[in-house]
Write an enzyme that holds these catalytic residues in place. Sequence first.
Site, PDB file in Angstrom:
ATOM      1  N   GLN A  97       0.772  -1.285  -0.045  1.00  0.00           N
ATOM      2  CA  GLN A  97      -0.035  -0.142   0.000  1.00  0.00           C
ATOM      3  C   GLN A  97       0.921   1.390  -0.118  1.00  0.00           C
ATOM      4  O   GLN A  97       0.388   2.140   0.736  1.00  0.00           O
ATOM      5  CB  GLN A  97      -0.963  -0.093   1.198  1.00  0.00           C
ATOM      6  CG  GLN A  97      -2.099  -0.873   1.071  1.00  0.00           C
ATOM      7  CD  GLN A  97      -3.141  -0.525   0.245  1.00  0.00           C
ATOM      8  OE1 GLN A  97      -3.200   0.676  -0.427  1.00  0.00           O
ATOM      9  NE2 GLN A  97      -4.092  -1.598  -0.473  1.00  0.00           N
ATOM     10  N   SER A  98       1.818   1.068  -0.872  1.00  0.00           N
ATOM     11  CA  SER A  98       2.824   2.203  -0.812  1.00  0.00           C
ATOM     12  C   SER A  98       2.193   3.604  -1.610  1.00  0.00           C
ATOM     13  O   SER A  98       1.750   3.624  -2.757  1.00  0.00           O
ATOM     14  CB  SER A  98       4.040   1.917  -1.666  1.00  0.00           C
ATOM     15  OG  SER A  98       5.049   3.000  -1.753  1.00  0.00           O
TER      16      SER A  98
END
Length: 402
Positions: A97-98
Amino acid sequence: MEKILNRRWTLPSPETKIHQVIIPRHGSDGCNFLLNTVPDFGHGARDMKNKGKCFYVVRDDLLHPLINGNKARKLDGLIPLIEDYSVTDVVTCGGCQSAHTAAIAVLCAERGIASHLLLRGEQPEILTGYNLMSTLYGNVTYVPRNIYADRENMLKDYAKSVAGNSGSVISFGDITQNSSTTELSTANLMEFDVSRSDRNLQRKFLIVNEGAGDSVALLGMIRLVQYLSQSHLLGKERALKFVIDAGTGTTAVGLGLAALCLGLPWEVHAVMLADKIDGYKQQEERLISEFQNHFNVQFSDHNINEDGGIVYWVERGRPRRFGNVLEGEVEACQQIAQQTGILVDPVYTLAAWETAMLLSSKEDDRESEVVMLHTGGTLGMFGLAQRYRNYFGMLQKGPNCS
């Protein structure tokens, strides 16, 4: 500084909103928040402190609908260099979930540049949040955790594999070492524009470190601080304590470096979330050294803090393994959102909010004030809602102040 900041930028303006959060002294339940969207930065600011604890919030969470505020700042000076150097492909990495990889993907796609995003771990069953944005805008590859642990070699090996024999692989170090400060400014854009026509002759693959942890990323923070330090805003004379959540620590170092370069009496307090203090201090030393070498600047030691650096690295109030959410934190985010209209997330910005509250409550010196830099994180809530279904399921019952 004028020469360094004389360049093209990604953001059309460094402008951002500044709000003020007030915690009344005599709230009925002890956990009320009030939001002032038009704070007085003059004598009225000290009068407001008499009504209760308060701190400013720099609303960088409002900069872009898809890109975190701190990512937009770090890429503010970085993206134009990518264009100017005729880069055709960008290779970078991040967690599943960068927010960093999503920001790179969006900004590169807008400019016709391909992005190759190496994400740690396995593809989730349902794509959502920043993971979804990375997938829609970029080219995602999921990397086993044991390989991802060696990020530097992982990025180099991947870039070389996709570049093949016909492409070249470069880093920001190559760009800055082969160019003087003036060559990285607006002076030679015409020469760079001409070189763009040669893109079809050879593909250039640029490696961007995880979280844009490069010295070039510090430029956007210096531009922001220069804006905030204008006399009609926070000014240059006031003693301020800036609070920020720290992932890679690049944004915090950028804030501290900007205060140092501009001679501001500002302290930067960074809440450590993803590493230990030794790791953050090493990151601080590396970024400062690279910035000095790349931009040929020297700093005096008069603004170095008692820890020997430009950032105060502080522990989170409730330490935990990075990425974990503890009981009650989702409800705390809900309470803040309902009472102020400001959305914080339990992994990053809630930590900065809590630290800002703590510093404002401890601050006896009325001449020193607290400022939280809100870095964003809205889309990250969608991924957290999948991972922590029980915690988010409690929201329907409403917040519980204790």
